[in-house]
Motif scaffolding. Structure first.
Motif, mmCIF file in Angstrom:
data_model
loop_
_atom_site.group_PDB
_atom_site.id
_atom_site.type_symbol
_atom_site.label_atom_id
_atom_site.label_comp_id
_atom_site.label_asym_id
_atom_site.label_seq_id
_atom_site.Cartn_x
_atom_site.Cartn_y
_atom_site.Cartn_z
ATOM 1 N N ILE A 1 0.838 -1.198 0.000
ATOM 2 C CA ILE A 1 0.000 0.000 0.000
ATOM 3 C C ILE A 1 0.879 1.256 0.000
ATOM 4 O O ILE A 1 1.782 1.403 0.818
ATOM 5 C CB ILE A 1 -0.942 -0.010 1.215
ATOM 6 N N THR B 1 -6.858 -4.101 -0.714
ATOM 7 C CA THR B 1 -6.294 -2.957 -1.420
ATOM 8 C C THR B 1 -7.211 -2.498 -2.547
ATOM 9 O O THR B 1 -8.170 -3.163 -2.915
ATOM 10 C CB THR B 1 -4.926 -3.312 -2.052
ATOM 11 N N GLN C 1 -5.094 1.973 -0.247
ATOM 12 C CA GLN C 1 -5.784 1.260 0.822
ATOM 13 C C GLN C 1 -7.238 0.995 0.474
ATOM 14 O O GLN C 1 -7.860 1.711 -0.307
ATOM 15 C CB GLN C 1 -5.691 2.026 2.139
#
Length: 209
Positions: free
Chosen positions: A93, A119, A108
């Motif tokens: 991320i 994700t 995120q």
């Protein structure tokens, strides 16, 4: 120029600069999928947002049969390697990788997963459109920052409720991201999900005319 085909649920086939990117290709067992995994003969990149079966789906099989590069969060990409995928990219991320002429960033999402964290992806061609696939997620305020930094032309947003945000929250996400085009996903597949996109379309038209 971008060509996008919805493969049902959260799966998409995206064609940019003559490259084919699949995201969350769950085809076999998906009642909304227009094709089955064995029919996929060409793919350059397969992005998987998280390891739930309706998202990881047929990604590993497709990578093996096409030679596509698997892109997922570190732990999920390691799993793909263990399952026999030859080319993987293990970003995390906030990270970005240049893969086959694509610039792919991982952002995120607020959900759950077993291998790594859930994700979303920002997919951008060297010259062309920028596409944001939000993955399975709730509404969160930093979608505004994702919109400001990456400026996606197209956003793929879950609207089904129950497992993700529903139509009203998804419409708020559109306000934060400010894409030119939004495509709803993750609805209608299961009885618990929102059965239609009509309510979402109505709210978006009211909130972001």
């Amino acid at each position: 120029m971008a060509k996008i085909r919805w493969l049902g649920h959260s799966g998409f086939e995206i064609e940019l600069i003559n490259k084919i990117v699949l995201v969350d290709p769950w085809l076999d067992g998906n009642p909304l999928a227009p094709i089955r995994a064995a029919a996929i003969k060409k793919a350059d990149i397969v992005c998987v947002t998280h390891d739930h079966s309706d998202h990881l789906g047929d990604a590993i099989q497709i990578c093996k049969q096409t030679g596509a590069t698997f892109i997922g969060i570190y732990e999920l990409s390691v799993y793909a390697q263990e399952e026999g995928v030859k080319e993987t990219v293990e970003i995390n991320i906030g990270g970005t990788a240049d893969v086959k002429g694509m610039r792919i960033s991982m952002v995120q999402a607020f959900h759950s997963s077993t291998r790594g964290a859930p994700t979303g992806f920002i997919i951008k061609a060297e010259e062309g459109k920028t596409i944001y696939h939000a993955g399975d997620t709730s509404l969160f305020g930093d979608m505004r920052i994702i919109g400001e930094i990456h400026r996606p032309n197209i956003a793929l947003i879950p609207i089904g409720g129950y497992y993700t945000m529903g139509p009203r929250e998804a419409a708020e996400a559109v306000k934060l991201i400010k894409p030119a085009i939004v495509i709803p996903m993750h609805y209608q597949t299961f009885p618990v999900l929102t059965p239609s996109a009509e309510g979402f379309v109505k709210i978006v038209k009211e909130k972001t005319p």
